[in-house]
Design an enzyme around this catalytic site. Sequence first.
Site, PDB file in Angstrom:
ATOM      1  N   CYS A 116      35.814  40.415  -0.769  1.00 35.33           N
ATOM      2  CA  CYS A 116      34.750  40.304   0.245  1.00 35.33           C
ATOM      3  C   CYS A 116      33.404  40.839  -0.240  1.00 35.33           C
ATOM      4  CB  CYS A 116      35.167  41.012   1.526  1.00 35.33           C
ATOM      5  SG  CYS A 116      36.717  40.406   2.192  1.00 35.33           S
ATOM      6  N   HIS A 256      28.984  42.908   5.595  1.00 37.50           N
ATOM      7  CA  HIS A 256      30.153  42.030   5.563  1.00 37.50           C
ATOM      8  C   HIS A 256      30.798  42.062   6.948  1.00 37.50           C
ATOM      9  CE1 HIS A 256      33.901  40.248   4.717  1.00 37.50           C
ATOM     10  NE2 HIS A 256      34.593  41.365   4.646  1.00 37.50           N
ATOM     11  N   ASN A 286      36.473  37.123   9.686  1.00 33.43           N
ATOM     12  CA  ASN A 286      36.138  37.572   8.337  1.00 33.43           C
ATOM     13  C   ASN A 286      36.274  36.389   7.369  1.00 33.43           C
ATOM     14  OD1 ASN A 286      36.143  38.647   5.769  1.00 33.43           O
ATOM     15  ND2 ASN A 286      37.462  40.392   6.268  1.00 33.43           N
TER      16      ASN A 286
HETATM   17  O1  UT7 Z   1      37.316  42.604   4.181  1.00 36.74           O
HETATM   18  C1  UT7 Z   1      38.318  43.557   4.272  1.00 36.74           C
HETATM   19  C2  UT7 Z   1      39.460  42.951   5.029  1.00 36.74           C
HETATM   20  N1  UT7 Z   1      40.217  43.806   5.865  1.00 36.74           N
HETATM   21  C3  UT7 Z   1      39.709  44.596   6.839  1.00 36.74           C
HETATM   22  O2  UT7 Z   1      38.537  44.724   7.055  1.00 36.74           O
HETATM   23  C4  UT7 Z   1      40.712  45.343   7.698  1.00 36.74           C
HETATM   24  C5  UT7 Z   1      40.173  46.622   8.271  1.00 36.74           C
HETATM   25  N2  UT7 Z   1      41.072  47.116   9.283  1.00 36.74           N
HETATM   26  C6  UT7 Z   1      41.029  46.654  10.554  1.00 36.74           C
HETATM   27  O3  UT7 Z   1      40.194  45.815  10.882  1.00 36.74           O
HETATM   28  C7  UT7 Z   1      41.993  47.249  11.545  1.00 36.74           C
HETATM   29  O4  UT7 Z   1      42.724  48.282  10.931  1.00 36.74           O
HETATM   30  C8  UT7 Z   1      42.982  46.198  12.140  1.00 36.74           C
HETATM   31  C9  UT7 Z   1      42.228  45.246  13.062  1.00 36.74           C
HETATM   32  C10 UT7 Z   1      43.670  45.419  11.037  1.00 36.74           C
HETATM   33  C11 UT7 Z   1      44.047  46.914  12.977  1.00 36.74           C
HETATM   34  O5  UT7 Z   1      43.412  47.677  13.999  1.00 36.74           O
HETATM   35  P1  UT7 Z   1      43.810  49.203  14.202  1.00 36.74           P
HETATM   36  O6  UT7 Z   1      43.047  49.665  15.363  1.00 36.74           O
HETATM   37  O7  UT7 Z   1      43.587  49.921  12.904  1.00 36.74           O
HETATM   38  O8  UT7 Z   1      45.327  49.109  14.567  1.00 36.74           O
HETATM   39  P2  UT7 Z   1      46.597  49.759  13.834  1.00 36.74           P
HETATM   40  O9  UT7 Z   1      46.865  49.064  12.550  1.00 36.74           O
HETATM   41  O10 UT7 Z   1      46.427  51.244  13.821  1.00 36.74           O
HETATM   42  O11 UT7 Z   1      47.736  49.411  14.863  1.00 36.74           O
HETATM   43  C12 UT7 Z   1      47.734  49.923  16.203  1.00 36.74           C
HETATM   44  C13 UT7 Z   1      48.797  49.173  16.975  1.00 36.74           C
HETATM   45  C14 UT7 Z   1      50.128  49.076  16.236  1.00 36.74           C
HETATM   46  O12 UT7 Z   1      51.165  49.174  17.192  1.00 36.74           O
HETATM   47  P3  UT7 Z   1      51.945  50.561  17.413  1.00 36.74           P
HETATM   48  O13 UT7 Z   1      52.527  50.896  16.065  1.00 36.74           O
HETATM   49  O14 UT7 Z   1      50.915  51.537  17.852  1.00 36.74           O
HETATM   50  O15 UT7 Z   1      52.943  50.202  18.460  1.00 36.74           O
HETATM   51  C15 UT7 Z   1      50.116  47.679  15.686  1.00 36.74           C
HETATM   52  O16 UT7 Z   1      51.398  47.140  15.513  1.00 36.74           O
HETATM   53  O17 UT7 Z   1      48.356  47.821  17.197  1.00 36.74           O
HETATM   54  C16 UT7 Z   1      49.397  46.936  16.789  1.00 36.74           C
HETATM   55  N3  UT7 Z   1      48.787  45.685  16.359  1.00 36.74           N
HETATM   56  C17 UT7 Z   1      48.547  44.677  17.194  1.00 36.74           C
HETATM   57  N4  UT7 Z   1      48.779  44.515  18.505  1.00 36.74           N
HETATM   58  C18 UT7 Z   1      48.391  43.354  19.061  1.00 36.74           C
HETATM   59  C19 UT7 Z   1      48.359  45.354  15.098  1.00 36.74           C
HETATM   60  N5  UT7 Z   1      47.857  44.108  15.126  1.00 36.74           N
HETATM   61  C20 UT7 Z   1      47.960  43.670  16.405  1.00 36.74           C
HETATM   62  C21 UT7 Z   1      47.608  42.473  17.055  1.00 36.74           C
HETATM   63  N6  UT7 Z   1      47.837  42.359  18.384  1.00 36.74           N
HETATM   64  N7  UT7 Z   1      47.024  41.451  16.395  1.00 36.74           N
END
Ligand code: UT7
Length: 331
Positions: A116, A256, A286
Site C-alpha cells: 500500500c 492511504h 482500501n
Molecule cells: O493497508 C494496510 C491493510 N490493512 C489494514 O489497514 C488493517 C488495519 N486494521 C484494521 O483496519 C482493523 O484492525 C480491522 C478492521 C481489520 C479489525 O478491527 P478491530 O477493531 O481491530 O477488530 P479486532 O480485530 O480487534 O476484532 C474485534 C472483534 C473480534 O471478535 P471477538 O474476538 O471480540 O469476539 C473479531 O472477530 O471483531 C470481530 N470481527 C468482526 N465482526 C464483525 C472482525 N472482523 C469482523 C467483521 N464483522 N467483519
Amino acid sequence: MSRSVGILGLGKYLPPRIVTNADIVAMGIDTSDEWIVDRTGIRERRIVDESMATSDMAVIAAQRAMERAQVEAKEIDLVIVATTSPDYLGFPSTACLVQDRLGLRNVGAFDLSAACSGFVYAMTTGAQFVETGHCKKVLVIGADCLSKWVDWTDRSSCILFGDGAGAAILGEVQPGRGIITSTLNSDGSEASILMIKDGGTRSMFSKTTLDTQANHIYMEGRSVFKVAVNTVVTALVDSLNKAGLTPQDIDLLVPHQANARIIEYVSGKLGLPPTKVFSNIEKYGNTSAASIPIALDEAVSEGRLVPGQIVATIGFGAGFTWATSILRWGV
Ligand code: UT7
C-alpha cells in the site's frame, strides 16, 4: 541547480461493479453494515469482473493521466507500476504489459513492490530519473486487484479491500513547485503480520495451499493498525522538518485509505481539522497502491487541491513499509 519534479496530470480507474456491505452480508459472511462502517468507515468498494486484471485498470488510469497532462505516448521515458497483485506471478511484469498496451516504445518498465506504500515509493523513485535528467516524463501507476487475493472466508480482511488504479505523469515543473521532500521506510521484522504465505519461492503453491487458503491475504489486523499509527506520524513530522515545515503548513493531507479510524488518529495527532484531510474510503475501501493517486485525482477534481497548496501524502502497508511525500501542488 537540480530540477523540480511534480505531477503533470492524474488519472484513475475504478471498476463499475459496486459491492456494498449489505452485498457482503448477503454472500454469507458473518458481519454487518454497522460493524464495518463503525470499525472501518467503509460502506462500499469496487470489484473487478473475473476477466479483468491489474494491467487492464492500470492502462485506463494511465490513458486518463496522459490526457490530463497532455502528454503523448512518445514523450514517456519510463513506466513504473506499483502493485502487489500483478497479472502474473514473477514475470512478465505488469509494467511491461502496460507499456505495450499504451504503445510506448524504447522505454524502461518495471514493477515496484511496496504494497500500500507502493505509489509513494514509485513516485519518489520516478522523480529521481527526472531530477537527474535521465528521463523527461515518467508514468507512475498504483494499481491493485486485491479482491482476487482476498480470502473471502476471512471476515476481518475481506471487508476491507477494493480494486482500482491511479496514475500520475511526472515531469519537470517550475522551481518551488512539485515534490519538496520524500521519505521511504521499511521494517521487515513485521513481515508476518500482513502476507500471502504461499505461491513464492519460500513456500511453493501446493495442494495444501488450496486447503489452507494460503494463496490469499493473511492479516493480523490489530497489529497492522498499531504499526501503522506508530510509524506514519513520526515519519511525516520528520519529513516536514526536513522541508522546514510544520503540520500547520499542510493544506491537504492525503493518507492511504486503509481505515477511517487510522486516518482520524493520524490527523488528530497532527492537529489537522477534517477539512484538511482527504478521505474517500467509504466509497472504495482500501485499494492498496491505488488509493493515494485515486484520492489525489479526486481532491483535484473536487477543487480541494489547487496550485500553490502544500499536500502531504502518507502510505503504509505490508512489508512493513511506509513512505511520505510532501509536494507544493502545481506545475
Ligand atoms: O493497508 C494496510 C491493510 N490493512 C489494514 O489497514 C488493517 C488495519 N486494521 C484494521 O483496519 C482493523 O484492525 C480491522 C478492521 C481489520 C479489525 O478491527 P478491530 O477493531 O481491530 O477488530 P479486532 O480485530 O480487534 O476484532 C474485534 C472483534 C473480534 O471478535 P471477538 O474476538 O471480540 O469476539 C473479531 O472477530 O471483531 C470481530 N470481527 C468482526 N465482526 C464483525 C472482525 N472482523 C469482523 C467483521 N464483522 N467483519
